[in-house]
Scaffold this active site. Structure first.
Site, mmCIF file in Angstrom:
data_model
loop_
_atom_site.group_PDB
_atom_site.id
_atom_site.type_symbol
_atom_site.label_atom_id
_atom_site.label_comp_id
_atom_site.label_asym_id
_atom_site.label_seq_id
_atom_site.Cartn_x
_atom_site.Cartn_y
_atom_site.Cartn_z
ATOM 1 C CD GLU A 245 -2.997 -0.930 0.170
ATOM 2 O OE1 GLU A 245 -3.098 0.141 -0.466
ATOM 3 O OE2 GLU A 245 -3.683 -1.925 -0.069
ATOM 4 C CB CYS A 279 -1.784 6.895 1.835
ATOM 5 S SG CYS A 279 -2.804 5.738 2.700
#
Ligand SMILES: NC(=O)C1=CN([C@@H]2O[C@H](COP(=O)(O)OP(=O)(O)OC[C@H]3O[C@@H](n4cnc5c(N)ncnc54)[C@H](OP(=O)(O)O)[C@@H]3O)[C@@H](O)[C@H]2O)C=CC1
Ligand SMILES: O=C(O)CCC(=O)C(=O)O
Length: 476
Positions: A245, A279
């Site tokens: 990720e 993020c």
């Protein structure tokens, strides 16, 4: 020194490092062990030795252990949330919220391990049954980032243990305290030695050892795109299972028909809360021209009303940036934005507070274009940018014109545009009238394009990564 936890025992590291409070660099939270390659090897050996037994462990034993861990996290959420805010710099309410999310994740997977299903099917051949089952992957190496010091480790550790895997975790060097506290809780949950191992230390030492040791069957990583690419190629190079990720350059579209208050709330929360260090942050605000002047004016007013300061202080909206190097990166991008000709509408400078810390005024650029570097590269700080759009179609084209694809949002009162956007946004997570940042723990998390690689994290989809499928043919 806070020790590593290997094979069911607390052990000194080869060295140690100081954990420093980004709100007050005079405040040393503690000294944490740093493993060398030899100690990491011992942890890998312990996990590999424990793996066959844990794979066959009773699911009620696993469920009870995870539930106990979740309950203690929840019972101590204020204390642990305070520690988290002290080491990472998100505000105390944000820290407590993150700890509560970690507790809920353990409780969710305590139940999920009781629900793992298989299939029994007829064969296309006579006198044959086919069974499709899921088994643990074996030893999972977890490499965690600093921006969610307990939630991200928890959403990797809990499913790994639930589905019968042994765990090696390396927290980010900047934030060892939250994972150390979590480990202390896990160490009292009755897991056999070697099933869970904490290996604090450097990515270039501990992380690399996980990546290159064939006894580590799977790697789960969250962090920067640059490190993620290296991690993926090392893991794939030796055929390990890998889940990565990485970043985002998440758009939030604001259409002319949007409710202005909703738009500003989504933009401020998504771009600036948690100091923009997510993020999923809304790092591109793409605003249709009809609402553009009112949106920019309302954003400036809202930003002026935010209080930046010590993460543990009362009434603080935005804490410090995590460290000097991240602050330097943020300042560098602010300079790049100016050079590229974006209008600096708010902020752009550091703030002096009562304590020495890495405080940055929330910064807003306007009159940006989608091809500027500040619109294409992940800054990872409290820096927002507004890009004008001629129409919904123009906004959507710009939203999708990025190498990333994590979260994508829209603020609109139009069912037509909301529905079209849900279908056509090129992202793993789509948000309508809510901020791009802030997700549920029981549904899949992850992105497309350069944001993610491998199967989704969280919710029932986590089983995909943390188990491997077996097909058994049985003559009858
Ligand atoms: N998308 C996200 O969620 C995140 C994105 N970022 C982005 O990344 C930038 C840099 O942050 P940074 O913390 O350095 O992120 P990194 O991606 O470098 O670090 C993430 C994790 O990987 C480890 N690591 C670093 N290098 C290696 C390696 N060669 N092999 C194996 N593991 C390694 C780190 O260890 P160590 O602690 O020793 O560095 C840390 O545990 C930020 O400015 C931000 O833009 C950062 C964090 C989260
Ligand atoms: O937005 C969230 O709740 C999760 C974000 C996240 O995991 C991240 O920013 O790394």
């Amino acid at each position: 020194m806070k020790q590593n936890y290997i094979n069911g025992a607390w052990v000194d590291g080869a060295s140690s490092s100081a954990n420093i409070n980004p709100s007050n660099t005079n405040d040393i939270i503690g000294h944490y062990a740093q493993a060398d390659a030899q100690q990491t090897e011992l942890a890998i050996a312990a996990a590999a030795a424990a793996a066959p037994g844990w794979a066959l462990s009773n699911i009620q034993v696993r469920a009870d252990a995870l539930d106990k861990i979740g309950s203690e996290i929840l019972a101590r959420k204020e204390e642990l949330g305070t520690l988290l805010s002290r080491e990472e710099g998100k505000t105390r309410p944000e820290g407590i919220g993150e700890v509560a999310r970690a507790g809920a994740i353990f409780k969710f997977f305590a139940q999920e391990c009781l629900r793992l299903r298989g299939d029994k099917l007829p064969s296309v051949r006579p006198n044959l049954d086919v069974e499709v089952t899921r088994e643990p992957v074996g030893v999972v190496g977890i490499i965690a980032p600093w921006n969610f010091p307990i939630a991200i480790p928890s959403w990797k550790i809990a499913p790994a243990l639930a589905y019968g895997n042994c765990v090696l975790i390396k927290p980010a060097e900047l934030v060892p305290a939250s994972v150390w506290a979590l480990t202390e809780i896990i160490s009292r949950a009755g897991l056999p030695p070697g099933v869970f191992n904490l290996v604090m230390g450097r990515g270039s030492v501990v992380g690399q050892a996980f990546l290159h040791d064939r006894r580590v069957n799977a790697i789960s990583f969250t962090g920067s795109a640059a490190t993620g690419a290296k991690v993926a190629s090392a893991a794939i190079g030796r055929m390990a299972k890998v889940q990565i990720e990485m970043g985002g350059k998440n758009p939030l579209i604001v259409l002319n028909d949007a409710d202005l208050a909703t738009a500003v709330n989504c933009a401020v929360q998504g771009s600036f809360f948690s100091t923009g260090q997510r993020c999923t942050a809304s790092s591109r605000l793409i605003v249709e021209k009809g609402i553009y002047p009112a949106f920019v004016a309302a954003m400036k007013e809202k930003l002026a009303a935010l209080t930046v300061g010590d993460a543990l202080g009362a009434g603080i909206d935005i804490g410090p940036v995590v460290d000097q190097s991240q602050l330097d990166q943020d300042m560098e991008y602010i300079g790049i934005g100016r050079e590229e000709g974006a209008t600096l509408a708010f902020g752009g400078d550091r703030i002096e507070c009562a304590t020495p810390g890495f405080f940055l005024r929330p910064t807003l650029f306007t009159e940006c274009s989608n091809d500027m570097r500040i619109s294409r590269e992940e800054i990872f700080g409290p820096v927002g940018m507004v890009i004008p759009a001629d129409s919904y179609e123009h906004a959507l084209a710009m939203a999708n014109d990025t190498e990333f694809g994590l979260a994508s949002g829209i603020v609109t009162t139009s069912l037509k545009y909301a529905t079209h956007f849900k279908r056509h946004a090129e992202a793993g997570m789509v948000m309508v009238n809510v901020p791009t940042a802030g997700v549920d723990y029981h549904v899949p998390f992850g992105g497309r394009k350069g944001s993610s690689y491998g199967s989704r994290e969280q919710g029932t989809h986590a089983a995909e990564f943390f188990t491997t499928v077996k097909t058994a043919y049985c003559g009858v």
